[in-house]
Write a protein that holds these residues in place. Structure first.
Motif, mmCIF file in Angstrom:
data_model
loop_
_atom_site.group_PDB
_atom_site.id
_atom_site.type_symbol
_atom_site.label_atom_id
_atom_site.label_comp_id
_atom_site.label_asym_id
_atom_site.label_seq_id
_atom_site.Cartn_x
_atom_site.Cartn_y
_atom_site.Cartn_z
ATOM 1 N N ASP A 25 15.546 10.346 -6.805
ATOM 2 C CA ASP A 25 14.160 9.920 -6.595
ATOM 3 C C ASP A 25 13.659 10.249 -5.196
ATOM 4 O OD1 ASP A 25 15.822 8.126 -5.317
ATOM 5 O OD2 ASP A 25 14.825 6.324 -6.056
ATOM 6 N N VAL A 26 14.281 11.201 -4.515
ATOM 7 C CA VAL A 26 13.881 11.608 -3.176
ATOM 8 C C VAL A 26 13.234 12.986 -3.262
ATOM 9 C CG1 VAL A 26 14.749 12.275 -0.893
ATOM 10 C CG2 VAL A 26 15.634 10.221 -2.015
ATOM 11 N N ARG A 27 12.018 13.120 -2.707
ATOM 12 C CA ARG A 27 11.285 14.385 -2.795
ATOM 13 C C ARG A 27 11.805 15.434 -1.810
ATOM 14 N NH1 ARG A 27 6.017 14.263 -5.122
ATOM 15 N NH2 ARG A 27 5.960 12.617 -6.700
ATOM 16 N N GLY A 28 12.379 14.989 -0.695
ATOM 17 C CA GLY A 28 12.848 15.926 0.311
ATOM 18 C C GLY A 28 13.533 15.202 1.446
ATOM 19 N N GLY A 67 0.786 -1.223 0.000
ATOM 20 C CA GLY A 67 0.000 0.000 0.000
ATOM 21 C C GLY A 67 0.818 1.273 0.000
ATOM 22 N N VAL A 68 2.061 1.197 -0.467
ATOM 23 C CA VAL A 68 2.968 2.342 -0.467
ATOM 24 C C VAL A 68 3.176 2.843 -1.887
ATOM 25 C CG1 VAL A 68 5.395 2.982 -0.112
ATOM 26 C CG2 VAL A 68 4.166 1.725 1.656
ATOM 27 N N ASP A 69 3.243 4.159 -2.051
ATOM 28 C CA ASP A 69 3.584 4.765 -3.335
ATOM 29 C C ASP A 69 5.081 5.071 -3.345
ATOM 30 O OD1 ASP A 69 3.995 6.245 -5.582
ATOM 31 O OD2 ASP A 69 2.506 7.791 -5.137
ATOM 32 N N PRO A 70 5.901 4.223 -3.975
ATOM 33 C CA PRO A 70 7.355 4.402 -3.912
ATOM 34 C C PRO A 70 7.871 5.550 -4.768
ATOM 35 C CG PRO A 70 6.823 2.561 -5.344
ATOM 36 C CD PRO A 70 5.523 3.025 -4.756
ATOM 37 N N THR A 71 6.989 6.206 -5.520
ATOM 38 C CA THR A 71 7.426 7.359 -6.302
ATOM 39 C C THR A 71 7.428 8.632 -5.468
ATOM 40 O OG1 THR A 71 5.219 7.988 -7.102
ATOM 41 C CG2 THR A 71 6.425 6.302 -8.354
ATOM 42 N N ARG A 72 6.879 8.545 -4.268
ATOM 43 C CA ARG A 72 6.860 9.719 -3.371
ATOM 44 C C ARG A 72 7.551 9.337 -2.064
ATOM 45 N NH1 ARG A 72 0.912 11.912 -2.941
ATOM 46 N NH2 ARG A 72 0.352 9.703 -3.021
ATOM 47 N N VAL A 73 8.841 9.664 -1.987
ATOM 48 C CA VAL A 73 9.687 9.283 -0.851
ATOM 49 C C VAL A 73 10.340 10.528 -0.250
ATOM 50 C CG1 VAL A 73 11.758 8.022 -0.135
ATOM 51 C CG2 VAL A 73 10.182 6.982 -1.783
ATOM 52 N N VAL A 74 10.232 10.648 1.059
ATOM 53 C CA VAL A 74 10.980 11.646 1.824
ATOM 54 C C VAL A 74 11.826 10.907 2.845
ATOM 55 C CG1 VAL A 74 10.766 13.416 3.625
ATOM 56 C CG2 VAL A 74 9.457 13.625 1.513
#
Length: 256
Positions: free
Chosen positions: A131-134, A104-111
């Motif tokens: 690929d890290v958002r922040g 259930g994780v969206d791996p395209t949005r990672v902090v």
């Protein structure tokens, strides 16, 4: 409500398996915060956000905000020296890309969110991946050479930094530089949220000041939050909820 899974994500040759504790909200496709614990690279556990802080005050608070949390294990300095820990964090993120959707994780949005030594790792990994958002950096050492000059109760030859990089910074300048987020800043770095107590006796507040200055000079989006009178691991801070709120506001912004 949240779901919890303990999963092996890597098996470095000759070492123990490395695991993550994955907490997910009851919604599909949740963005994920990869959490890295503190402990001077020589101790600590993925089970603890910061000493003295309960799960309800930390991990569960983040999940309640709608995020999955992958609390990661990495090899300690008594097991492997730098840069092995960066490889371990990379392996956890890569596992999330491959298997995160199954949980259930969206791996395209990672902090990345780290505390103390874990914040150093979070910063270094964030600075070397695209690929890290922040990155949320709570009171992390940013300049290993400067930390070598900041002795507390430790013998100089046996500081946590020396144990981690395999010797004193003066004797291993290339390793000290490679292990210092301050030296790795570049213009394509992700946004940073840095929070640090002004009375931190273990990692001086100046470490975060110079790091934030370097990020700004490179035109990187950075927030620096001084916590007046705060010590390491938020000692002397009676209410840490505002610190979480500020960090989560940053996460909301960069996850959009």
């Amino acid at each position: 409500m949240l779901s919890f899974a303990e999963v092996d994500v890597a098996q470095p040759d000759g070492f123990r398996p490395l695991s993550i504790d994955l907490r997910t909200p009851d919604v599909g496709g949740a963005p994920v915060i990869v959490f890295l614990h503190g402990g001077g690279w020589c101790r600590g556990s993925r089970k603890v956000f910061t000493p003295g802080m309960s799960d309800a005050e930390s991990f569960e608070l983040i999940v309640a905000a709608g995020y999955a949390v992958a609390s990661c294990e990495y090899r300690l300095s008594g097991e492997a020296r730098f840069p092995a820990q960066l490889d371990d964090v990379d392996a956890a993120i890569d596992w999330l890309h491959t298997h995160g959707a199954e949980y259930g994780v969206d791996p395209t949005r990672v902090v990345l969110w780290g505390v103390s030594a874990g914040a150093t790792l979070a910063s270094l990994v964030g600075l070397r991946r695209s690929d890290v958002r922040g990155v949320v950096d709570w009171f992390g050492p940013a300049d290993i050479a400067a930390m070598a000059d900041h002795e507390t109760r430790e013998v100089p030859d046996h500081t946590r930094e020396a144990q981690w990089i395999g010797g004193r910074a003066a004797e291993r300048p290339e390793a000290a530089r490679a292990a210092s987020p301050l030296s790795q800043v570049h213009r394509k770095a992700p946004p940073f949220h840095i929070s640090h107590g002004t009375a931190d006796a273990l990692v001086p507040f100046a470490q975060s000041e110079v790091f934030a200055e370097a990020l700004r000079a490179a035109d990187v989006d950075v927030e620096l939050v001084p916590v007046e009178g705060g010590g390491h691991f938020w000692r002397n801070v009676s209410d840490t909820r505002p610190l979480f709120d500020a960090a989560l506001q940053f996460v909301h912004r960069v996850m959009r």
